[in-house]
Motif scaffolding. Structure first.
Motif, PDB file in Angstrom:
ATOM      1  N   GLU A 148       0.848  -1.202   0.000  1.00 56.72           N
ATOM      2  CA  GLU A 148       0.000   0.000   0.000  1.00 56.72           C
ATOM      3  C   GLU A 148       0.880   1.248   0.000  1.00 56.72           C
ATOM      4  O   GLU A 148       1.689   1.438   0.909  1.00 56.72           O
ATOM      5  CB  GLU A 148      -0.923   0.014   1.224  1.00 56.72           C
ATOM      6  N   LEU A 149       0.696   2.067  -1.019  1.00 58.55           N
ATOM      7  CA  LEU A 149       1.425   3.335  -1.134  1.00 58.55           C
ATOM      8  C   LEU A 149       0.419   4.469  -1.156  1.00 58.55           C
ATOM      9  O   LEU A 149      -0.704   4.277  -1.607  1.00 58.55           O
ATOM     10  CB  LEU A 149       2.217   3.366  -2.454  1.00 58.55           C
ATOM     11  N   THR A 150       0.818   5.645  -0.703  1.00 55.45           N
ATOM     12  CA  THR A 150      -0.100   6.789  -0.806  1.00 55.45           C
ATOM     13  C   THR A 150       0.177   7.547  -2.107  1.00 55.45           C
ATOM     14  O   THR A 150       1.233   7.392  -2.721  1.00 55.45           O
ATOM     15  CB  THR A 150       0.046   7.754   0.378  1.00 55.45           C
ATOM     16  N   GLU A 151      -0.802   8.365  -2.487  1.00 59.78           N
ATOM     17  CA  GLU A 151      -0.659   9.142  -3.719  1.00 59.78           C
ATOM     18  C   GLU A 151       0.607   9.985  -3.711  1.00 59.78           C
ATOM     19  O   GLU A 151       1.313  10.078  -4.716  1.00 59.78           O
ATOM     20  CB  GLU A 151      -1.868  10.068  -3.890  1.00 59.78           C
ATOM     21  N   SER A 152       0.898  10.637  -2.564  1.00 56.04           N
ATOM     22  CA  SER A 152       2.036  11.557  -2.535  1.00 56.04           C
ATOM     23  C   SER A 152       3.354  10.808  -2.764  1.00 56.04           C
ATOM     24  O   SER A 152       4.262  11.329  -3.412  1.00 56.04           O
ATOM     25  CB  SER A 152       2.078  12.321  -1.211  1.00 56.04           C
ATOM     26  N   CYS A 174       1.092  -7.191  -5.653  1.00 55.61           N
ATOM     27  CA  CYS A 174       0.082  -6.205  -6.040  1.00 55.61           C
ATOM     28  C   CYS A 174       0.386  -4.854  -5.399  1.00 55.61           C
ATOM     29  O   CYS A 174       1.047  -4.773  -4.364  1.00 55.61           O
ATOM     30  CB  CYS A 174      -1.307  -6.639  -5.592  1.00 55.61           C
ATOM     31  N   ILE A 175      -0.143  -3.801  -6.009  1.00 57.00           N
ATOM     32  CA  ILE A 175       0.052  -2.461  -5.460  1.00 57.00           C
ATOM     33  C   ILE A 175      -1.301  -1.757  -5.332  1.00 57.00           C
ATOM     34  O   ILE A 175      -2.095  -1.727  -6.265  1.00 57.00           O
ATOM     35  CB  ILE A 175       0.997  -1.641  -6.346  1.00 57.00           C
ATOM     36  N   ALA A 176      -1.540  -1.232  -4.128  1.00 56.69           N
ATOM     37  CA  ALA A 176      -2.765  -0.470  -3.870  1.00 56.69           C
ATOM     38  C   ALA A 176      -2.389   0.968  -3.543  1.00 56.69           C
ATOM     39  O   ALA A 176      -1.333   1.221  -2.967  1.00 56.69           O
ATOM     40  CB  ALA A 176      -3.516  -1.085  -2.685  1.00 56.69           C
ATOM     41  N   ILE A 177      -3.243   1.896  -3.941  1.00 56.06           N
ATOM     42  CA  ILE A 177      -3.063   3.280  -3.496  1.00 56.06           C
ATOM     43  C   ILE A 177      -3.964   3.482  -2.275  1.00 56.06           C
ATOM     44  O   ILE A 177      -5.189   3.346  -2.363  1.00 56.06           O
ATOM     45  CB  ILE A 177      -3.415   4.289  -4.599  1.00 56.06           C
ATOM     46  N   ASP A 178      -3.307   3.788  -1.145  1.00 57.57           N
ATOM     47  CA  ASP A 178      -3.983   3.943   0.139  1.00 57.57           C
ATOM     48  C   ASP A 178      -4.534   5.366   0.259  1.00 57.57           C
ATOM     49  O   ASP A 178      -3.999   6.297  -0.342  1.00 57.57           O
ATOM     50  CB  ASP A 178      -2.951   3.696   1.252  1.00 57.57           C
ATOM     51  N   ASP A 179      -5.581   5.520   1.061  1.00 58.55           N
ATOM     52  CA  ASP A 179      -6.152   6.845   1.362  1.00 58.55           C
ATOM     53  C   ASP A 179      -6.472   7.604   0.077  1.00 58.55           C
ATOM     54  O   ASP A 179      -6.297   8.827   0.009  1.00 58.55           O
ATOM     55  CB  ASP A 179      -5.178   7.676   2.219  1.00 58.55           C
ATOM     56  N   PHE A 180      -6.925   6.881  -0.939  1.00 69.06           N
ATOM     57  CA  PHE A 180      -7.118   7.518  -2.244  1.00 69.06           C
ATOM     58  C   PHE A 180      -8.168   8.625  -2.162  1.00 69.06           C
ATOM     59  O   PHE A 180      -9.209   8.475  -1.526  1.00 69.06           O
ATOM     60  CB  PHE A 180      -7.535   6.496  -3.313  1.00 69.06           C
ATOM     61  N   PRO A 194       1.369   0.575 -12.653  1.00 66.55           N
ATOM     62  CA  PRO A 194       0.975  -0.833 -12.546  1.00 66.55           C
ATOM     63  C   PRO A 194       0.233  -1.106 -11.233  1.00 66.55           C
ATOM     64  O   PRO A 194       0.754  -1.738 -10.331  1.00 66.55           O
ATOM     65  CB  PRO A 194       2.317  -1.571 -12.592  1.00 66.55           C
ATOM     66  N   LEU A 195      -0.995  -0.619 -11.148  1.00 61.51           N
ATOM     67  CA  LEU A 195      -1.779  -0.720  -9.908  1.00 61.51           C
ATOM     68  C   LEU A 195      -2.797  -1.840  -9.976  1.00 61.51           C
ATOM     69  O   LEU A 195      -3.161  -2.300 -11.061  1.00 61.51           O
ATOM     70  CB  LEU A 195      -2.555   0.572  -9.666  1.00 61.51           C
ATOM     71  N   HIS A 196      -3.272  -2.249  -8.797  1.00 56.55           N
ATOM     72  CA  HIS A 196      -4.342  -3.238  -8.719  1.00 56.55           C
ATOM     73  C   HIS A 196      -5.580  -2.707  -8.016  1.00 56.55           C
ATOM     74  O   HIS A 196      -6.674  -3.177  -8.248  1.00 56.55           O
ATOM     75  CB  HIS A 196      -3.852  -4.479  -7.971  1.00 56.55           C
ATOM     76  N   ARG A 197      -5.374  -1.745  -7.092  1.00 57.25           N
ATOM     77  CA  ARG A 197      -6.464  -1.388  -6.213  1.00 57.25           C
ATOM     78  C   ARG A 197      -6.390   0.070  -5.785  1.00 57.25           C
ATOM     79  O   ARG A 197      -5.304   0.596  -5.562  1.00 57.25           O
ATOM     80  CB  ARG A 197      -6.366  -2.259  -4.941  1.00 57.25           C
ATOM     81  N   LEU A 198      -7.557   0.694  -5.665  1.00 56.91           N
ATOM     82  CA  LEU A 198      -7.645   2.013  -5.040  1.00 56.91           C
ATOM     83  C   LEU A 198      -8.386   1.841  -3.728  1.00 56.91           C
ATOM     84  O   LEU A 198      -9.486   1.282  -3.692  1.00 56.91           O
ATOM     85  CB  LEU A 198      -8.421   2.997  -5.939  1.00 56.91           C
ATOM     86  N   ILE A 233     -11.643  -0.543  -3.080  1.00 55.57           N
ATOM     87  CA  ILE A 233     -11.941  -1.036  -1.737  1.00 55.57           C
ATOM     88  C   ILE A 233     -12.192   0.167  -0.834  1.00 55.57           C
ATOM     89  O   ILE A 233     -11.472   1.164  -0.919  1.00 55.57           O
ATOM     90  CB  ILE A 233     -10.815  -1.955  -1.183  1.00 55.57           C
ATOM     91  N   ALA A 234     -13.243   0.080  -0.036  1.00 58.62           N
ATOM     92  CA  ALA A 234     -13.571   1.187   0.873  1.00 58.62           C
ATOM     93  C   ALA A 234     -13.023   0.861   2.247  1.00 58.62           C
ATOM     94  O   ALA A 234     -13.224  -0.244   2.744  1.00 58.62           O
ATOM     95  CB  ALA A 234     -15.076   1.380   0.939  1.00 58.62           C
ATOM     96  N   GLU A 235     -12.330   1.827   2.866  1.00 56.58           N
ATOM     97  CA  GLU A 235     -11.843   1.582   4.227  1.00 56.58           C
ATOM     98  C   GLU A 235     -12.678   2.365   5.231  1.00 56.58           C
ATOM     99  O   GLU A 235     -13.320   3.340   4.896  1.00 56.58           O
ATOM    100  CB  GLU A 235     -10.341   1.878   4.358  1.00 56.58           C
TER     101      GLU A 235
END
Ligand code: C2E
Ligand code: MG
Ligand code: MG
Ligand code: MG
Length: 277
Positions: A148-152, A174-180, A194-198, A233-235
């Protein structure tokens, strides 16, 4: 005006520094000791698909402080980042999460993904070698480890980020963007990554089902994910009303207190067994 703002920033910085320098140094020393003495543990929070089936867990760092008890990252992650300690700690987190996945798989829950949060500094130092090493050590199949990486983190240097992300993805991670939605994403880059998930930030999920403005943001993020071929995915899902809204709008996955709190590994195994695989 700019000059004035600049001066205010310096004042604020100095005040914070004066007030907290001794305390912060103390904390850095304690954190270094914590790593040596294995006072860190991972909590795991389950993630579910639309039918309510568990599909993964997010690893969340906890510090078993000798006097203060179990501490959430809000108490110490900032200092870890400032001091650079996040690099060795993050490396520990990655390996521990992979080790726990192997234990899950041995218990018959190898279908679950395990996600790990990665800080900016850790990512910029380069995580591809560490990722490749744990994939090899624990023989992780493709698609079970998620970063999980953030946008910034990604957008501050997209070219370098893309290269690093491609290496990670090459190892089946896999790579997800956290706190999107809370940062600034370039849509042009988003398409190339190369993302899999927001992961839709909790702040936007809060008022779902009440007709608030945030519903527009959530539905836009879900549609954006769909059009980019990514999962949403909703957190922070806490209420039935939020969940119903997310189901109605086609959000792929959910995570939140409504379904499961972050828990220790033994509790996680017990929960999974209770659900009956
Ligand atoms: P995050 O990655 O966005 O993680 C989600 C946070 O929301 C977790 O807080 C989780 O306990 C909390 N949460 C989950 N569901 C709900 C809900 O329904 N309601 C509410 N109010 N909160 C919910 P936690 O564990 O305190 O972690 C906070 C942040 O610390 C994480 O945010 C992440 O940015 C960072 N963090 C956690 N573990 C690590 C780690 O191993 N490495 C790094 N670099 N950062 C970490
Ligand atoms: Mg996260
Ligand atoms: Mg998050
Ligand atoms: Mg968050």
């Amino acid at each position: 005006q700019a000059k004035q703002r600049g001066r205010n920033c310096i004042v604020a910085y100095e005040q914070a520094f004066d007030r907290g320098a001794g305390e912060r140094l103390q904390l850095v020393l304690q954190l270094r000791e914590a790593l040596r003495q294995e006072q860190f543990v991972l909590a795991f929070q389950l993630q579910f698909d639309r039918s309510g089936t568990p599909v993964g867990v997010e690893s969340l760092l906890r510090w078993k402080h000798p006097e203060r008890g179990l501490l959430a990252p809000g108490h110490f992650i900032g200092v870890c980042e400032e001091s650079g300690l996040i690099v060795p700690i993050g490396r520990w987190v990655l390996r521990e999460a992979a080790r726990r996945w192997r234990m899950l798989a041995d218990a018959g829950f190898g279908d679950l993904r395990v996600a790990v949060n990665v800080s900016a500094m850790q990512f910029q130092q380069g995580i591809a070698d560490d990722v490749a090493a744990v994939v090899r050590e624990f023989e992780l199949p493709r698609g079970v480890l998620e970063i999980e990486l953030t946008e910034s983190v990604v957008m501050s240097n997209p070219e370098a980020a893309v290269a690093s992300m491609q290496r990670i993805r090459g190892d089946g991670v896999c790579i997800a963007i956290d706190d999107f939605g809370t940062g600034y994403s370039s849509l042009a880059y988003l398409k190339r990554l190369p993302l899999h998930r927001l992961k839709i930030d909790r702040a936007f999920v809060r008022d779902l089902g009440t007709g608030a403005d945030d519903e527009t943001i959530c539905s836009a993020i879900i549609r954006l994910a769909q059009s980019l071929g990514l999962k949403a995915i909703a957190e922070g899902v806490e209420t039935e009303a939020q969940w119903r809204w997310l189901q109605d709008w086609g959000c792929d996955e959910v995570q939140g207190f409504l379904f499961a709190r972050p828990m220790g590994f033994d509790d996680l195994l017990r929960q999974l067994r209770l659900r009956g695989g």
